[in-house]
Design an enzyme around this catalytic site. Structure first.
Site, PDB file in Angstrom:
ATOM      1  N   TYR A  66       1.567  -7.143   9.625  1.00  0.00           N
ATOM      2  CA  TYR A  66       0.818  -8.780   8.779  1.00  0.00           C
ATOM      3  C   TYR A  66      -0.855  -8.126   9.187  1.00  0.00           C
ATOM      4  CZ  TYR A  66       4.221 -11.018   7.195  1.00  0.00           C
ATOM      5  OH  TYR A  66       4.996 -11.954   6.483  1.00  0.00           O
ATOM      6  N   GLN A 100       1.611 -17.099  -4.942  1.00  0.00           N
ATOM      7  CA  GLN A 100       2.096 -16.866  -4.111  1.00  0.00           C
ATOM      8  C   GLN A 100       1.798 -15.920  -3.080  1.00  0.00           C
ATOM      9  OE1 GLN A 100       6.635 -15.809  -5.947  1.00  0.00           O
ATOM     10  NE2 GLN A 100       4.913 -15.858  -8.029  1.00  0.00           N
ATOM     11  N   VAL A 102      -0.451 -14.102  -0.511  1.00  0.00           N
ATOM     12  CA  VAL A 102      -1.381 -14.402   1.395  1.00  0.00           C
ATOM     13  C   VAL A 102      -2.526 -14.457   0.988  1.00  0.00           C
ATOM     14  CG1 VAL A 102       0.950 -14.472   1.626  1.00  0.00           C
ATOM     15  CG2 VAL A 102      -0.167 -12.787   1.937  1.00  0.00           C
ATOM     16  N   HIS A 118       2.630 -20.017  -0.110  1.00  0.00           N
ATOM     17  CA  HIS A 118       3.306 -19.104   0.319  1.00  0.00           C
ATOM     18  C   HIS A 118       2.630 -18.745   1.947  1.00  0.00           C
ATOM     19  CE1 HIS A 118       6.825 -17.550  -2.330  1.00  0.00           C
ATOM     20  NE2 HIS A 118       6.950 -18.125  -1.929  1.00  0.00           N
ATOM     21  N   CYS A 126       0.099 -20.613  16.492  1.00  0.00           N
ATOM     22  CA  CYS A 126       1.907 -20.671  17.633  1.00  0.00           C
ATOM     23  C   CYS A 126       2.347 -20.517  16.935  1.00  0.00           C
ATOM     24  CB  CYS A 126       0.788 -21.583  19.016  1.00  0.00           C
ATOM     25  SG  CYS A 126       2.278 -21.336  20.126  1.00  0.00           S
ATOM     26  N   CYS A 159      -1.145 -23.109  24.590  1.00  0.00           N
ATOM     27  CA  CYS A 159       0.378 -22.975  25.416  1.00  0.00           C
ATOM     28  C   CYS A 159       0.933 -21.532  25.906  1.00  0.00           C
ATOM     29  CB  CYS A 159       1.105 -23.682  24.645  1.00  0.00           C
ATOM     30  SG  CYS A 159       2.439 -22.677  22.986  1.00  0.00           S
ATOM     31  N   ASN A 222       2.911  -9.631 -17.789  1.00  0.00           N
ATOM     32  CA  ASN A 222       3.360  -8.104 -16.934  1.00  0.00           C
ATOM     33  C   ASN A 222       3.345  -7.751 -17.125  1.00  0.00           C
ATOM     34  OD1 ASN A 222       4.553  -7.209 -15.112  1.00  0.00           O
ATOM     35  ND2 ASN A 222       5.673  -9.396 -14.280  1.00  0.00           N
TER      36      ASN A 222
HETATM   37  C1  BV8 Z   1      13.442 -20.857   1.689  1.00  0.00           C
HETATM   38  C2  BV8 Z   1       4.854 -14.691   2.644  1.00  0.00           C
HETATM   39  C3  BV8 Z   1      14.961 -23.054   2.334  1.00  0.00           C
HETATM   40  C4  BV8 Z   1       4.883 -13.834   3.260  1.00  0.00           C
HETATM   41  C5  BV8 Z   1       6.926 -14.780   1.308  1.00  0.00           C
HETATM   42  C6  BV8 Z   1      19.639 -16.130  -2.879  1.00  0.00           C
HETATM   43  C7  BV8 Z   1      19.223 -16.883  -4.446  1.00  0.00           C
HETATM   44  C8  BV8 Z   1      18.044 -17.149  -4.424  1.00  0.00           C
HETATM   45  C9  BV8 Z   1      17.204 -17.363  -2.928  1.00  0.00           C
HETATM   46  C10 BV8 Z   1      17.547 -17.698  -2.192  1.00  0.00           C
HETATM   47  C11 BV8 Z   1      19.119 -15.963  -1.834  1.00  0.00           C
HETATM   48  N1  BV8 Z   1      18.754 -15.894  -0.372  1.00  0.00           N
HETATM   49  C12 BV8 Z   1      17.753 -16.855  -0.326  1.00  0.00           C
HETATM   50  C13 BV8 Z   1      17.512 -17.316  -0.579  1.00  0.00           C
HETATM   51  C14 BV8 Z   1      16.182 -17.576  -0.509  1.00  0.00           C
HETATM   52  C15 BV8 Z   1      14.705 -16.974   0.057  1.00  0.00           C
HETATM   53  C16 BV8 Z   1      14.701 -15.655  -1.446  1.00  0.00           C
HETATM   54  O1  BV8 Z   1      14.162 -16.497  -2.937  1.00  0.00           O
HETATM   55  N2  BV8 Z   1      15.028 -14.639  -1.228  1.00  0.00           N
HETATM   56  C17 BV8 Z   1      14.667 -13.897  -2.578  1.00  0.00           C
HETATM   57  C18 BV8 Z   1      14.924 -12.222  -2.173  1.00  0.00           C
HETATM   58  C19 BV8 Z   1      16.323 -14.176  -3.231  1.00  0.00           C
HETATM   59  N3  BV8 Z   1      13.325 -18.292  -0.181  1.00  0.00           N
HETATM   60  C20 BV8 Z   1      13.078 -18.284   1.081  1.00  0.00           C
HETATM   61  O2  BV8 Z   1      13.680 -18.392   1.649  1.00  0.00           O
HETATM   62  C21 BV8 Z   1      11.770 -19.684   0.693  1.00  0.00           C
HETATM   63  N4  BV8 Z   1      12.560 -20.647   1.761  1.00  0.00           N
HETATM   64  O3  BV8 Z   1      13.980 -20.735   0.067  1.00  0.00           O
HETATM   65  O4  BV8 Z   1      13.958 -21.527   2.071  1.00  0.00           O
HETATM   66  C22 BV8 Z   1      14.893 -24.097   3.762  1.00  0.00           C
HETATM   67  C23 BV8 Z   1      14.798 -25.428   2.563  1.00  0.00           C
HETATM   68  C24 BV8 Z   1      14.531 -26.677   3.044  1.00  0.00           C
HETATM   69  C25 BV8 Z   1      14.590 -26.238   4.847  1.00  0.00           C
HETATM   70  C26 BV8 Z   1      14.262 -24.866   5.183  1.00  0.00           C
HETATM   71  C27 BV8 Z   1      14.550 -24.046   4.125  1.00  0.00           C
HETATM   72  C28 BV8 Z   1      10.749 -18.324   1.130  1.00  0.00           C
HETATM   73  C29 BV8 Z   1      10.038 -17.837   0.515  1.00  0.00           C
HETATM   74  C30 BV8 Z   1       8.914 -17.316   0.639  1.00  0.00           C
HETATM   75  C31 BV8 Z   1       9.033 -16.100   1.159  1.00  0.00           C
HETATM   76  N5  BV8 Z   1       7.471 -15.103   2.081  1.00  0.00           N
HETATM   77  N6  BV8 Z   1       5.340 -13.969   1.249  1.00  0.00           N
HETATM   78  C32 BV8 Z   1       4.711 -12.434   3.178  1.00  0.00           C
HETATM   79  O5  BV8 Z   1       3.302 -12.405   2.326  1.00  0.00           O
HETATM   80  O6  BV8 Z   1       4.735 -12.056   4.164  1.00  0.00           O
HETATM   81  S1  BV8 Z   1       7.446 -14.170  -0.343  1.00  0.00           S
HETATM   82  C33 BV8 Z   1       6.949 -13.030  -1.114  1.00  0.00           C
HETATM   83  O7  BV8 Z   1       8.049 -12.396  -1.959  1.00  0.00           O
HETATM   84  C34 BV8 Z   1       5.532 -13.028  -2.491  1.00  0.00           C
HETATM   85  O8  BV8 Z   1       4.627 -13.849  -1.595  1.00  0.00           O
HETATM   86  C35 BV8 Z   1       5.890 -12.969  -3.799  1.00  0.00           C
HETATM   87  O9  BV8 Z   1       6.236 -14.209  -3.686  1.00  0.00           O
HETATM   88  C36 BV8 Z   1       7.243 -12.262  -3.225  1.00  0.00           C
HETATM   89  C37 BV8 Z   1       7.628 -11.258  -4.275  1.00  0.00           C
HETATM   90  O10 BV8 Z   1       7.022 -10.050  -3.564  1.00  0.00           O
HETATM   91  P1  BV8 Z   1       6.380  -8.668  -4.923  1.00  0.00           P
HETATM   92  O11 BV8 Z   1       7.651  -8.745  -5.234  1.00  0.00           O
HETATM   93  O12 BV8 Z   1       5.345  -7.972  -4.093  1.00  0.00           O
HETATM   94  O13 BV8 Z   1       5.295 -10.031  -6.053  1.00  0.00           O
HETATM   95  P2  BV8 Z   1       5.677 -10.385  -7.175  1.00  0.00           P
HETATM   96  O14 BV8 Z   1       7.054 -11.219  -6.791  1.00  0.00           O
HETATM   97  O15 BV8 Z   1       4.675 -11.128  -7.111  1.00  0.00           O
HETATM   98  O16 BV8 Z   1       5.401  -9.578  -8.034  1.00  0.00           O
HETATM   99  C38 BV8 Z   1       4.670  -8.358  -8.466  1.00  0.00           C
HETATM  100  C39 BV8 Z   1       5.133  -8.175  -9.770  1.00  0.00           C
HETATM  101  O17 BV8 Z   1       3.335  -7.907 -10.065  1.00  0.00           O
HETATM  102  C40 BV8 Z   1       6.177  -7.465 -11.047  1.00  0.00           C
HETATM  103  O18 BV8 Z   1       6.236  -8.153 -11.372  1.00  0.00           O
HETATM  104  C41 BV8 Z   1       5.260  -6.551 -10.651  1.00  0.00           C
HETATM  105  O19 BV8 Z   1       5.739  -6.185 -12.028  1.00  0.00           O
HETATM  106  C42 BV8 Z   1       3.860  -7.179 -11.137  1.00  0.00           C
HETATM  107  N7  BV8 Z   1       2.632  -6.298 -11.729  1.00  0.00           N
HETATM  108  C43 BV8 Z   1       1.751  -5.031 -10.775  1.00  0.00           C
HETATM  109  N8  BV8 Z   1       0.825  -4.649 -10.947  1.00  0.00           N
HETATM  110  C44 BV8 Z   1       0.598  -6.071 -12.157  1.00  0.00           C
HETATM  111  C45 BV8 Z   1       1.379  -6.074 -12.152  1.00  0.00           C
HETATM  112  N9  BV8 Z   1       1.231  -7.823 -13.285  1.00  0.00           N
HETATM  113  C46 BV8 Z   1       0.232  -7.812 -14.096  1.00  0.00           C
HETATM  114  N10 BV8 Z   1      -0.867  -7.303 -13.446  1.00  0.00           N
HETATM  115  C47 BV8 Z   1      -1.145  -5.578 -12.587  1.00  0.00           C
HETATM  116  N11 BV8 Z   1      -1.852  -4.845 -12.331  1.00  0.00           N
HETATM  117 ZN    ZN Z   2       0.889 -23.241  21.052  1.00  0.00          ZN
END
Ligand code: BV8
Ligand code: ZN
Length: 253
Positions: A66, A100, A102, A118, A126, A159, A222
């Site tokens: 990070y 989405q 950060v 996100h 903490c 803490c 996209n």
């Molecule tokens: C939750 C922060 C429950 C961290 C991120 C199975 C089915 C469905 C869901 C799930 C499953 N298994 C697990 C899950 C849940 C899971 C999930 O969705 N997993 C996925 C992988 C299947 N989701 C979660 O865990 C979420 N929480 O469900 O909690 C819960 C409920 C109640 C109580 C407790 C718990 C939390 C998800 C958040 C994760 N954190 N980011 C960090 O950044 O380090 S997600 C992270 O990945 C990014 O934020 C982004 O959203 C995501 C994808 O990243 P990238 O692929 O890089 O980016 P992106 O998707 O945006 O794609 C890039 C695009 O840009 C491409 O399409 C490309 O073509 C295009 N592009 C490229 N260049 C250009 C362009 N477009 C235009 N112009 C350009 N020049």
């Molecule tokens: Zn603390």
């Protein structure tokens, strides 16, 4: 270049929602989420590193990742896509921008009230008591080299718990209020631009489905095909930094 109907919808929009993903920052040199797994981290998958389990298992590895990403953001600049998005908000009665990402490139391009679905690299806290932690403006000096490295996270003033990134990890709930506002905006809007997201991460991937089928319209920007292509009324297969200034000019100059 653009369908007249699209330009007209943009000009007449009373509530525009803009949802962005890593693709909107790609032209600022910020690796998209999957591309960010290079060097030391390339043998890990995103869902391992971007999780509480991953952090607890190896805090220095995850904090180092990070910090490397934060350094990238501090050295990056907003690109024409970020600026065109900020200009749209000046032209229209109501624009809700949700991301989405950060990074803070939307804010640095002049956008306000950005919904960070996100979380943010700039709000560490903490792991144990949630107390906010002030990171030095420059990234950790130990990480000045380009080589990705492990860095021990700092510790909480109160803490002594380990400081974690202020992002939403896989398996973590999205900020409740931000999620509620995002859903409401998508239900109410008459036009939604979905820019630079692969639409694979839930529940954000579901947001375009909240747009009212009769009143609303979804536009995707996209260069690649995503799961959204079927739902979107318009698919602009171009880079955001290239096409958004043209779309703005076609509608408002
Ligand atoms: C939750 C922060 C429950 C961290 C991120 C199975 C089915 C469905 C869901 C799930 C499953 N298994 C697990 C899950 C849940 C899971 C999930 O969705 N997993 C996925 C992988 C299947 N989701 C979660 O865990 C979420 N929480 O469900 O909690 C819960 C409920 C109640 C109580 C407790 C718990 C939390 C998800 C958040 C994760 N954190 N980011 C960090 O950044 O380090 S997600 C992270 O990945 C990014 O934020 C982004 O959203 C995501 C994808 O990243 P990238 O692929 O890089 O980016 P992106 O998707 O945006 O794609 C890039 C695009 O840009 C491409 O399409 C490309 O073509 C295009 N592009 C490229 N260049 C250009 C362009 N477009 C235009 N112009 C350009 N020049
Ligand atoms: Zn603390």
């Amino acid at each position: 270049m653009f369908a007249d109907t699209l330009i007209e919808k943009l000009q007449k929009s009373q509530h525009l929602v803009i949802l962005t993903g890593a693709g909107v920052s790609a032209e600022s040199g910020i690796a998209t989420f999957r591309d960010a797994l290079t060097g030391l981290w390339k043998k890990y998958d995103a869902e391992t590193l971007a999780s509480e389990q991953g952090f607890r298992a190896d805090p220095a590895l995850v904090w180092g990742w990070y910090e490397w990403r934060r350094k990238q953001v501090l050295q990056a600049k907003p690109n024409p896509a970020h600026y065109a998005i900020a200009q749209l908000a000046e032209q229209l009665p109501k624009v809700t921008l949700m991301t989405q990402n950060v990074d803070d490139l939307h804010e640095r391009a002049g956008s306000h009230n950005v919904l960070h679905l996100h979380g943010s690299l700039h709000q560490p806290r903490c792991l144990d008591c949630d107390q906010a932690y002030d990171l030095p403006k420059q990234a950790d000096s130990k990480n000045t080299s380009n080589v990705e490295s492990r860095i021990d996270p700092p510790h909480c003033y109160d803490c002594d718990g380990p400081i974690r990134p202020g992002v939403v990890w896989f398996g973590e709930q999205l900020p409740v209020n931000v999620w509620k506002l995002a859903q409401e905006a998508c239900r109410e809007c008459d036009l939604m631009l979905v820019i630079g997201t692969s639409g694979v991460v839930w529940p954000v991937a579901d947001l375009p489905n909240f747009v009212n089928k009769d009143r609303g319209c979804v536009v995707q920007i996209n260069p690649n095909i995503t799961s959204l292509n079927g739902l979107a009324s318009y698919n602009l297969s171009e880079k955001a930094g290239a096409i958004l200034p043209k779309l703005y000019a076609a509608a408002f100059t």
